[in-house]
Design an enzyme around this catalytic site. Structure first.
Site, PDB file in Angstrom:
ATOM      1  CG  HIS A  83     -26.874 -25.440  -5.543  1.00  0.00           C
ATOM      2  ND1 HIS A  83     -27.420 -26.700  -5.482  1.00  0.00           N
ATOM      3  CD2 HIS A  83     -26.788 -24.998  -4.253  1.00  0.00           C
ATOM      4  CE1 HIS A  83     -27.627 -27.020  -4.207  1.00  0.00           C
ATOM      5  NE2 HIS A  83     -27.256 -26.008  -3.448  1.00  0.00           N
ATOM      6  CG  HIS A 197     -30.825 -28.226  -7.793  1.00  0.00           C
ATOM      7  ND1 HIS A 197     -29.962 -27.747  -6.839  1.00  0.00           N
ATOM      8  CD2 HIS A 197     -32.058 -27.873  -7.390  1.00  0.00           C
ATOM      9  CE1 HIS A 197     -30.645 -27.129  -5.888  1.00  0.00           C
ATOM     10  NE2 HIS A 197     -31.930 -27.195  -6.193  1.00  0.00           N
ATOM     11  CD  GLU A 288     -29.889 -32.500  -8.728  1.00  0.00           C
ATOM     12  OE1 GLU A 288     -29.084 -31.943  -9.510  1.00  0.00           O
ATOM     13  OE2 GLU A 288     -29.929 -32.260  -7.515  1.00  0.00           O
TER      14      GLU A 288
HETATM   15 ZN   LIG Z   1     -27.952 -28.117  -6.812  1.00  0.00          ZN
END
Ligand SMILES: [Zn+2]
Length: 477
Positions: A83, A197, A288
């Site tokens: 992302h 992420h 994350e």
């Molecule tokens: Zn992500």
């Protein structure tokens, strides 16, 4: 010409630590070229393909044999910035490269032992186009998708979509970045991986999706290797400065011990971690690593300190379980032998790769293995698996098959010849042809295609060599 430029770089490359700041895509490329040029014995720079806008997706491989696989040395990977606006992972992976190389040059045990025992592939940005578009907000999503506006973590083939009879996208219609990763997984037999992420503080593990079948347990979509995944996630969260406390980010929910089943958190279809696990027998986690997607630059040193131990401890888990080769009745290692562990019915059964190798991450304990290969008797053995990471090696165990006498072997089951249909169409391998399970089983996309692998490899190698010359020329000018 290129060797002269590489030689020049050996003298031009600074040996000071990498600065804590956000490097743009060109700077990342430049840094990787420099690190590679000054450490050719332990690094190999290659591209897995271009992004939609033509930016190369550079991977730096680190290890004692950085250019190619060594039998017995497992392949690990870290991927960041899938992302485009979740950017801490880019910084962490560049710092990790810097740390590994400096540690190795200074003969520090942690670096030498890991690079002796593991080949580590690092892709700092999987979505460089998204990064170029992203804003620096903690929460907003500008730059999350790729240049075509597609969320790359929803664009992989999905094992569960087939069960719902949803049509799968043709491979040629998938995004360039996703096709590059799929091709990468066919080139190398990865064993363990994580995908970095931002926007939360949690280690999430497969499955991310479900069909509402027997895998759904208490709101989680539970895979056959759930115990191993849960352990892997806790290794990350407990080695992290605060993830294990489950301390919630302002806009996120709390997570017990800083880990979660992906589906339990929120279901997604077409995610990368399920694809790695189901199709490519690579156990992947989604990490994350920061509440803020684009943390202020002055926080980067502290965020690196919080994550460094976790990043290293997670790589070491590649040495869990058992590894070895499967040999046929003539003592030749064989590809495509199915190596199954009782009680772990993987959607795509784990198979030996083109070197005849298998790797099976398992927690310490007793396990019953079954090995099947055409023309040979089914082999069942019970193994006592110790804890491998402390030794920087999983337990080694080879399986020796015994051939079924020729009179009872059918011509279709000749084990010495590769199936040409299978070799040319790796995405269309029917795994089980009988029972109702056939409808429930996705086509497995093994990384075992010798012919296609070789041709793609040399083609990629040529392009990368040319690419490097261009990069070097542009840097010198
Ligand atoms: Zn992500």
């Amino acid at each position: 010409m290129s060797s002269l430029l590489l030689f020049l770089f050996l003298f031009l490359t600074p040996s000071s630590p990498l600065e804590f700041r956000y490097h743009n895509n060109r700077e990342i490329q430049q840094y990787l070229v420099e690190i590679n040029a000054s450490n050719p014995d332990i690094s190999h720079l290659y591209s897995i393909g271009p992004s939609v806008r033509g930016q190369e997706l550079w991977v730096l491989a680190l290890g004692l044999s950085p250019h190619r696989h060594t039998v017995g040395i497992p392949e690990f990977k870290y991927v960041a910035n899938m992302h485009g606006n979740e950017v801490l992972g880019r910084v962490l992976l560049l710092q990790l490269i810097d740390d590994f190389v400096r540690g190795y040059r200074n003969n520090e045990g942690w670096s030498v032992k890991l690079l002796n025992s593991t080949r580590i592939h690092i892709l700092p940005t999987m979505n460089p186009d998204g990064f170029d578009e992203s804003d620096t907000d903690c929460l907003f999503s500008q730059g999350r998708a790729n240049y075509n506006g597609v969320d790359l973590n929803r664009n992989f083939p999905d094992a569960f979509a087939g069960l719902r009879k949803q049509p799968q996208l043709e491979e040629s219609r998938r995004e360039a970045e996703v096709r590059a990763v799929i091709g990468w997984l066919r080139m190398e037999s990865f064993v363990l991986s994580a995908n970095l992420h931002g926007g939360a503080l949690v280690a999430s593990y497969p499955y991310d999706n479900s069909n509402g079948g027997s895998e759904l347990v208490g709101g989680a979509s539970v895979s056959p290797d759930d115990d191993v995944f849960n352990h892997l996630a806790k290794v990350y969260s407990h080695n992290h400065a605060s993830m294990h406390s489950g301390e919630q980010c302002r806009d996120s929910r709390p997570f017990l011990e800083g880990v979660t089943n992906g589906y339990l958190w929120y279901p997604i279809s077409g995610g990368m971690q399920d694809y790695n696990y189901v199709w490519a027998q690579c156990l992947e986690l989604t990490l994350e690593v920061s509440c803020c997607k684009f943390p202020p630059q002055n926080q980067l040193p502290a965020l690196w300190t919080e994550n460094r131990k976790s990043l290293l401890a997670f790589i070491m888990q590649i040495h869990l379980g058992v590894k070895g080769r499967v040999f046929d009745g003539s003592d030749v290692p064989v590809q495509n032998a199915v190596v199954e562990v009782k009680g772990r019915s993987n959607m795509c059964p784990f198979r030996t790769d083109k070197h005849g190798e298998y790797y099976r991450l398992l927690l310490p304990g007793e396990y019953v293995f079954t090995v099947t290969y055409p023309g040979h008797k089914v082999l069942t053995e019970t193994l006592n698996v110790p804890h491998g990471p402390d030794q920087y090696s999983a337990m080694k165990h080879d399986f020796m098959l015994r051939q079924i006498p020729a009179t009872t072997v059918s011509p279709q089951a000749n084990p010495t010849k590769a199936n040409p249909t299978r070799a040319n169409t790796p995405e269309a391998i029917p795994i089980k042809a009988n029972s109702t399970e056939a409808n429930l089983t996705p086509s497995c996309n093994y990384t075992l295609n010798l012919e296609a692998g070789a041709s793609r490899s040399s083609w990629t190698g040529l392009c990368v060599s040319l690419g490097l010359v261009v990069v070097l020329l542009s840097l010198v000018s």
